[in-house]
Write a protein that holds these residues in place. Structure first.
Motif, short mmCIF file in Angstrom:
data_model
loop_
_atom_site.label_atom_id
_atom_site.label_comp_id
_atom_site.label_asym_id
_atom_site.label_seq_id
_atom_site.Cartn_x
_atom_site.Cartn_y
_atom_site.Cartn_z
N ASP A 152 0.82 -1.20 0.00
CA ASP A 152 0.00 0.00 0.00
C ASP A 152 0.86 1.26 0.00
N PHE A 153 1.60 1.47 1.06
CA PHE A 153 2.39 2.70 1.21
C PHE A 153 3.64 2.67 0.35
N LYS A 154 3.91 3.81 -0.29
CA LYS A 154 5.16 4.02 -1.02
C LYS A 154 5.70 5.37 -0.59
N GLY A 155 7.00 5.45 -0.36
CA GLY A 155 7.57 6.73 0.05
C GLY A 155 9.07 6.74 -0.08
N VAL A 167 5.68 22.38 -1.93
CA VAL A 167 4.80 21.32 -1.44
C VAL A 167 3.78 21.01 -2.53
N ILE A 168 3.65 19.74 -2.86
CA ILE A 168 2.65 19.28 -3.82
C ILE A 168 1.83 18.19 -3.14
N ALA A 169 0.51 18.31 -3.17
CA ALA A 169 -0.36 17.30 -2.58
C ALA A 169 -1.58 17.12 -3.47
N GLY A 170 -2.05 15.89 -3.58
CA GLY A 170 -3.20 15.68 -4.42
C GLY A 170 -3.75 14.27 -4.36
N LEU A 171 -4.65 14.01 -5.28
CA LEU A 171 -5.29 12.71 -5.42
C LEU A 171 -4.95 12.13 -6.78
N ASP A 172 -4.85 10.82 -6.85
CA ASP A 172 -4.56 10.11 -8.10
C ASP A 172 -5.69 9.11 -8.33
N HIS A 173 -6.59 9.47 -9.25
CA HIS A 173 -7.71 8.59 -9.59
C HIS A 173 -7.39 7.86 -10.89
N SER A 174 -7.43 6.55 -10.85
CA SER A 174 -7.11 5.73 -12.01
C SER A 174 -8.33 4.87 -12.37
N PRO A 175 -9.23 5.41 -13.21
CA PRO A 175 -10.45 4.68 -13.54
C PRO A 175 -10.20 3.42 -14.36
N ARG A 176 -9.06 3.37 -15.05
CA ARG A 176 -8.69 2.16 -15.80
C ARG A 176 -7.18 2.11 -15.94
N THR A 177 -6.66 0.99 -16.37
CA THR A 177 -5.22 0.80 -16.51
C THR A 177 -4.64 1.87 -17.44
N ASN A 178 -3.52 2.44 -17.03
CA ASN A 178 -2.76 3.44 -17.80
C ASN A 178 -3.46 4.79 -17.97
N LEU A 179 -4.46 5.09 -17.18
CA LEU A 179 -5.13 6.39 -17.21
C LEU A 179 -5.23 6.93 -15.79
N HIS A 180 -4.73 8.15 -15.58
CA HIS A 180 -4.75 8.78 -14.26
C HIS A 180 -5.25 10.22 -14.39
N TRP A 181 -6.15 10.61 -13.51
CA TRP A 181 -6.60 11.99 -13.34
C TRP A 181 -6.06 12.42 -11.97
N MET A 182 -5.26 13.48 -11.93
CA MET A 182 -4.61 13.84 -10.67
C MET A 182 -4.80 15.34 -10.35
N GLN A 201 -0.35 6.83 -0.81
CA GLN A 201 -1.09 5.87 0.01
C GLN A 201 -2.47 5.66 -0.61
N PRO A 202 -2.88 4.41 -0.82
CA PRO A 202 -4.25 4.18 -1.31
C PRO A 202 -5.28 4.68 -0.30
N ILE A 203 -6.34 5.28 -0.82
CA ILE A 203 -7.46 5.73 0.01
C ILE A 203 -8.63 4.77 -0.15
N MET A 204 -8.87 4.37 -1.38
CA MET A 204 -9.89 3.38 -1.72
C MET A 204 -9.52 2.79 -3.08
N ALA A 205 -10.31 1.86 -3.56
CA ALA A 205 -10.01 1.25 -4.86
C ALA A 205 -9.93 2.34 -5.92
N LYS A 206 -8.87 2.33 -6.69
CA LYS A 206 -8.62 3.25 -7.80
C LYS A 206 -8.38 4.70 -7.39
N LEU A 207 -8.12 4.95 -6.10
CA LEU A 207 -7.85 6.31 -5.64
C LEU A 207 -6.72 6.30 -4.61
#
Length: 131
Positions: A32-35, A91-106, A64-70
């Motif tokens: 789960d966690f990467k850092g 400082v950069i902070a955000g969310l990474d939503h991956s609705p499908r493989t190889n696609l990310h909205w951040m 850190q994963p928050i939920m599936a695909k986020l």
């Protein structure tokens, strides 16, 4: 898994000028966690008695994963330039939503704080697609 990486570079230039860089990275990648943490130091030596400028910094980042695909992510950078006697912060902070493989909205927040100046705060949207 634990990752440790080192880097060193020396560049001799003309007129008694030289540049040397040292860098050390340590990271962790779990289910789960990467850092990670990266520190660096660069010295620019000038010939003819002009002296040396040392630039050093640190970067700390994680996701850190928050939920599936986020996932949530954050990054903190501090860079010190002795030649200008300043320390800049990013400082950069955000969310990474991956609705499908190889696609990310951040959607992310980008905060840059130069030493002695007012911060620049920007909302950004990063779209990543891998072909």
């Amino acid at each position: 898994s634990l990752i440790i990486e080192g880097y060193a570079d020396y560049n001799s230039r003309s007129d008694d000028r030289s540049e040397n860089t040292l860098k050390l990275f340590a990271g962790y990648r779990g289910d789960d966690f990467k850092g990670g943490v990266e520190i660096f130091s660069r010295s620019n030596e000038f010939g003819g008695g002009e002296g040396t400028i040392k630039i050093s910094g640190i970067s700390v980042f994680s996701s850190q994963p928050i939920m599936a695909k986020l996932k949530g992510f954050v990054r903190f950078d501090a860079v010190q330039n002795d030649g200008k006697d300043v320390t800049d912060i990013l400082v950069i902070a955000g969310l990474d939503h991956s609705p499908r493989t190889n696609l990310h909205w951040m959607p992310n927040l980008y905060v840059e704080k130069p030493d002695g100046g007012d911060p620049t705060i920007q909302g950004r949207m990063t779209v990543y697609f891998k072909f």
